[in-house]
Design a protein around this motif. Structure first.
Motif, PDB file in Angstrom:
ATOM      1  N   GLN A  46      -8.920   2.261  -0.726  1.00  0.00           N
ATOM      2  CA  GLN A  46      -8.651   2.560  -2.138  1.00  0.00           C
ATOM      3  C   GLN A  46      -9.598   3.638  -2.638  1.00  0.00           C
ATOM      4  O   GLN A  46      -9.191   4.571  -3.334  1.00  0.00           O
ATOM      5  CB  GLN A  46      -8.803   1.290  -2.979  1.00  0.00           C
ATOM      6  CG  GLN A  46      -7.751   0.242  -2.657  1.00  0.00           C
ATOM      7  CD  GLN A  46      -7.966  -1.070  -3.384  1.00  0.00           C
ATOM      8  OE1 GLN A  46      -9.001  -1.281  -4.012  1.00  0.00           O
ATOM      9  NE2 GLN A  46      -7.006  -1.961  -3.294  1.00  0.00           N
ATOM     10  N   THR A  84      -5.100  -1.858  -6.129  1.00  0.00           N
ATOM     11  CA  THR A  84      -4.768  -0.576  -5.503  1.00  0.00           C
ATOM     12  C   THR A  84      -4.208   0.372  -6.550  1.00  0.00           C
ATOM     13  O   THR A  84      -4.604   1.545  -6.633  1.00  0.00           O
ATOM     14  CB  THR A  84      -3.737  -0.781  -4.372  1.00  0.00           C
ATOM     15  OG1 THR A  84      -4.258  -1.740  -3.456  1.00  0.00           O
ATOM     16  CG2 THR A  84      -3.454   0.519  -3.642  1.00  0.00           C
ATOM     17  N   ARG A  96      -7.020   1.694  -8.922  1.00  0.00           N
ATOM     18  CA  ARG A  96      -8.019   2.581  -8.295  1.00  0.00           C
ATOM     19  C   ARG A  96      -7.390   3.913  -7.891  1.00  0.00           C
ATOM     20  O   ARG A  96      -8.006   4.966  -8.052  1.00  0.00           O
ATOM     21  CB  ARG A  96      -8.673   1.866  -7.127  1.00  0.00           C
ATOM     22  CG  ARG A  96      -9.581   0.720  -7.617  1.00  0.00           C
ATOM     23  CD  ARG A  96     -10.306   0.064  -6.485  1.00  0.00           C
ATOM     24  NE  ARG A  96     -11.247  -0.934  -6.975  1.00  0.00           N
ATOM     25  CZ  ARG A  96     -11.394  -2.154  -6.449  1.00  0.00           C
ATOM     26  NH1 ARG A  96     -10.637  -2.532  -5.418  1.00  0.00           N
ATOM     27  NH2 ARG A  96     -12.289  -2.979  -6.918  1.00  0.00           N
ATOM     28  N   SER A 154       0.840  -1.208   0.000  1.00  0.00           N
ATOM     29  CA  SER A 154       0.000   0.000   0.000  1.00  0.00           C
ATOM     30  C   SER A 154       0.870   1.251   0.000  1.00  0.00           C
ATOM     31  O   SER A 154       0.626   2.210  -0.749  1.00  0.00           O
ATOM     32  CB  SER A 154      -0.878   0.029   1.251  1.00  0.00           C
ATOM     33  OG  SER A 154      -1.799  -1.027   1.231  1.00  0.00           O
TER      34      SER A 154
END
Ligand code: S3P
Length: 452
Positions: free
Chosen positions: A182, A108, A111, A35
């Motif tokens: 997200q 991720t 988006r 992330s």
């Protein structure tokens, strides 16, 4: 698309078997947080000057985001020692890509990028692999349409899609309909490109890496909790981001695999050094403690705005628990491997509030239920969860599991193999490279065994 279709897609699948092991021992570092790595590349590309990223996850998902940022005009270089140097274009400075941006397996990545390119008056084409092309994108395109971007998608808001950014893009106040970091991040990244203040309201808090990192790049982001317990995140648009240096902590979602394997094998002692312990990511550790494993955070510190620790695990006889559904956002990617711990525990482990798992890289509730059943574990699949009944010892194993283009399914079932009697095979190990390059080597260092 069903399970069979997804597995059949990779023509040269490479099966892999994890054999049964007694114990795991050792100190390791896992690759950088996925992330945080995506966000570092995207925000770095929105600065003018040099951003330096240490410890970037060089998994396929993040490399797809790196390629996309290059196609949008940023300069990203990797030094031979593995440090990434980004010379960005500034907020508002990205350029129209010449071709289609293929985001591979990266939910991720795609988006967050939808949010970024919604702020530019050109048209961007986005696609992905067979797994990503069946995942819902409407949760992101709908709020961005509300801000003035235009989307053309395949049926049911799926990829491939084209987005023409708002001209101008308008700020908005948006209450999340699904608890998704997200979606929150996509709206905030679009808001960075809109005049005025964009506000996202969360009724259920989700991982806050975007907010933390925006601050690290010098942006003013306000986060407040209102009287009803909702989190209100506000960001003024057109702020300048200042280049910075980022140290990416180890990914707790990757650490989950050695951690659960060690927790299930009494006598095991494993320490994962330099691991991210953001409060919105550590639900698995709380759950494993409740099941009876020893999990200690040592040498707690803060690095680049994120809490980090050396996480020490000792294996024990585990017992089944009810996982509180409100814990789901803080361990959403860890349920497949938690189900493996549940298979080793005595009694029932009830996991609910997990409808989101049906729209991850695979339908993870169905994939876990089938994989456990095929390896002799008693499991009930619910609409929004799983009930696993363990017998307090090693599950039988011996089965072959379809990894379904899903890295976490592939690794969770290899962990099941390690803690089982007869080992477990997966039909394709290639998806592991999505998030955890070096998984097999690292687990081997701890004492695991594999056969190709
Ligand atoms: C992520 C958020 C989560 C998680 C995903 C990474 C992120 O997804 O499952 O692996 O980096 O923001 P949702 O936002 O869909 O919950």
């Amino acid at each position: 698309m069903n399970t069979q279709d997804l597995s059949a897609i990779r023509a040269h699948a490479a099966p892999l078997t994890a054999t049964s092991v007694d114990q795991l021992q050792g100190r390791i570092r896992v690759p950088g947080d996925k992330s945080i790595s995506h966000r570092a590349l995207i925000l770095g590309a929105l600065t003018v000057g040099e951003t330096v990223v240490h410890g970037l996850l060089e998994g396929e998902d993040v490399l797809a985001t790196a390629d996309a940022m290059r196609s949008l005009g940023a300069d990203l270089q990797r030094s031979p020692e593995g440090t990434w140097h980004i010379h960005g274009c500034g907020v508002g400075g990205l350029a129209e890509p010449a071709g289609v941006l293929d985001m591979g397996n990266a939910g991720t990545g795609v988006r967050l990028l939808m949010g970024v390119v919604a702020g530019y008056p050109f048209t961007t084409f986005l696609t992905g692999d067979a797994s990503l092309c069946r995942r819902p994108m409407g949760r992101v395109s709908k709020p961005l349409e509300g801000m003035g971007a235009q989307f053309l998608t395949r049926s049911q808001d799926r990829l491939p899609l084209a987005v023409t950014g708002g001209s101008p893009l308008l700020p908005m106040v948006y209450e999340l309909s699904v608890p998704s970091a997200q979606v929150k991040s996509a709206v905030l990244l679009a808001g960075l490109h809109a005049p005025g203040v964009t506000t996202v309201i969360e009724t259920v808090p989700t991982r806050d890496h975007t907010e933390r990192m925006l601050r690290g790049f010098g942006a003013d982001v306000s986060v407040e909790v209102d009287g009803a317990g909702r989190t209100i995140i506000s960001l003024a648009g057109h702020q300048e981001l200042k280049p910075t240096s980022i140290h990416v902590p180890g990914d707790p979602s990757s650490a989950a695999f050695p951690v659960v394997a060690a927790a299930c094998l009494p006598g095991s002692q494993v320490c994962v050094e330099g691991l991210g312990i953001n409060p919105m990511r550590i639900g698995l550790f709380d759950t494993l403690r409740e099941m009876g494993a020893v999990v200690r955070f040592e040498n707690e510190r803060e690095e680049g705005g994120e809490p980090v620790a050396d996480v020490h695990i000792e294996g024990r006889e585990l017992k089944g628990v009810e996982v509180p559904p409100e814990r789901a956002p803080s361990m959403i990617d860890e349920y497949p491997v938690l189900a493996v711990a549940a298979a080793c525990a005595s009694g029932r482990t009830v996991m609910r509030g997990l409808a989101e798992l049906r729209v991850k890289e695979s339908d993870r509730l169905a994939a876990v239920a089938k994989g456990l059943t095929d390896n002799g574990v008693s499991v009930e699949e619910l609409d929004d969860g799983l009930i696993v009944t363990g017998n307090g010892g090693r599950p039988a194993g011996g089965g072959m599991v379809a990894s379904q283009l899903d890295h976490r399914i592939a690794m969770a079932f290899l962990v099941l193999g390690m803690v089982s009697k007869d080992g477990v095979s997966i039909d394709d190990d290639a998806p592991i490279a999505t998030s955890f390059p070096g998984f097999v080597e690292l687990m081997t260092e701890l004492g695991a065994g594999f056969q190709t």
